[in-house]
Every structure is written in structure tokens, then in C-alpha cells.
Enzyme design. Sequence first.
Site, short mmCIF file in Angstrom:
data_model
loop_
_atom_site.label_atom_id
_atom_site.label_comp_id
_atom_site.label_asym_id
_atom_site.label_seq_id
_atom_site.Cartn_x
_atom_site.Cartn_y
_atom_site.Cartn_z
N ASP A 7 0.88 -1.16 0.00
CA ASP A 7 0.00 0.00 0.00
C ASP A 7 0.93 1.23 0.00
O ASP A 7 2.09 1.13 0.42
CB ASP A 7 -0.86 -0.04 1.28
CG ASP A 7 -1.52 1.29 1.54
OD1 ASP A 7 -2.29 1.74 0.68
OD2 ASP A 7 -1.25 1.91 2.60
C1 LAC Z 1 -3.58 3.73 -0.60
C2 LAC Z 1 -4.32 4.33 0.56
C3 LAC Z 1 -5.32 3.41 1.10
O1 LAC Z 1 -2.40 4.03 -0.81
O2 LAC Z 1 -3.47 4.66 1.57
O3 LAC Z 1 -4.21 2.96 -1.34
#
Ligand code: LAC
Length: 214
Positions: A7
Site C-alpha cells: 500500500d
Molecule cells: C492507498 C491508501 C489506502 O495508498 O493509503 O491505497
Amino acid sequence: MKVLIFDAYGTLFNVKMPIKALENILGMESSSFLDVWRQKTLNYTWLRTLMDAWLPFDKVVEDALNYTLEHFRVEDEALRMELLHVYLDPVCFPEVETFLQTHQSLGHKMAILSNGSPQMLNMGVVQNNIDGYFSGLFSSNEVRKFKPSPKIYQLVHEHLAIGTDDVIFFSSNAWDVAGASNFGWKSIWVNRNRQPFDHLGLKPWRAIYDLLEF
Ligand code: LAC
């Protein structure tokens, strides 16, 4: 084969950096301001996915920021622009580069999967000199849905010829970890803020406090 998927915001990039100009106006409340902004941003992504009304993440971040400025009764265009740059040219958490170096030398493939738009993600990795580590920057723009829609996790398999068992997913967002576990990935919760895990009937494969603990 092991493929590490990350992420972006909150996991690789710190979106809760102290902002002096905000502290000058709000004092102790500046930390709550950043929390409300982040929470509103996420709420808007979930609502837009439910309503089938996707917009690029930079616009969602800006809408949530405008709400937060109104909520805290702050009117300051220079500060508004400075705050937008928290996402537009974000700063990595300190351990990120060492972690990426180690796993690149172990031969692990790595990629980012994020709500962020391709331009935002590209800026983030280039500004932090970490662009060379990734085999892909996969963005919600391609599916026009935000996390935790299974469609966005599926995107990785459309780009990389790997099975769900090959993936280890890292996120500091408990709900994103739950979403990825729900999709069938081994997910690691980078619990940077030492929070309890969300009660969604799904558990992380492992929980760590920062990436180097992996
Ligand atoms: C992302 C957010 C959820 O990077 O932080 O997808």
C-alpha cells in the site's frame, strides 16, 4: 516466487507529517485535523465506490481537505496548497529504503497497489528515489474502484503472472489488510500507530510495527 505488494499512503509514505503552518493556527488540534482529513478521505473513497461514482484519488483527497478546512474553520490558501503536497510529494517513512534494498537483493519482486493516481504514485517514488525497486505501480485509476473492492486487488494478477499464494501484501491500514485477506492474500499489518485491529471477521497473516520487523 515471493512478490511483495505495498500500500502507498500511510505504509510507504507518511501522510501524518507535522505541518508548522497548521500548528501555528490550530496548536494541539493540528493532529486531530490530520486525522479528520485522512478519515474523511477514506470515507469518501468508500462512499464513491459504493455509489459507483469514482473520481481520481487526488481529487478525493482535495475534497476531504476542503471539508476538513471548513470543519476547523481554517481559511488559508497557502496552507491548503501546502497540505495538498503531503500527498502530491510525500515523504517516505525512514526504514523504507533499507527494507526495499534488502528485499531487492534477496531477489523479491516488489510493486505498489494504491488508491493513488499514477501521477501521484510516480511523483512519490521518484521524489524519494525509490522508483528503481518496483516492477509496477498499480492504481485505482485502472479499475475506477477504491480499496477494499476485490477488483483493485485483482489488478495485480492482471499485470503480473502470479498466483494469490505468491503475494505478501503490506499495509498500515487495518481495513486494507482485511480487504486483501478477504481477497485471499497473505497480508501483513504494519501497525505503525499501535492500534487495535478492525473487527471485520478477518485477521492479518502477521502484524509488525515497522517494515524492518518482517
Ligand atoms: C492507498 C491508501 C489506502 O495508498 O493509503 O491505497
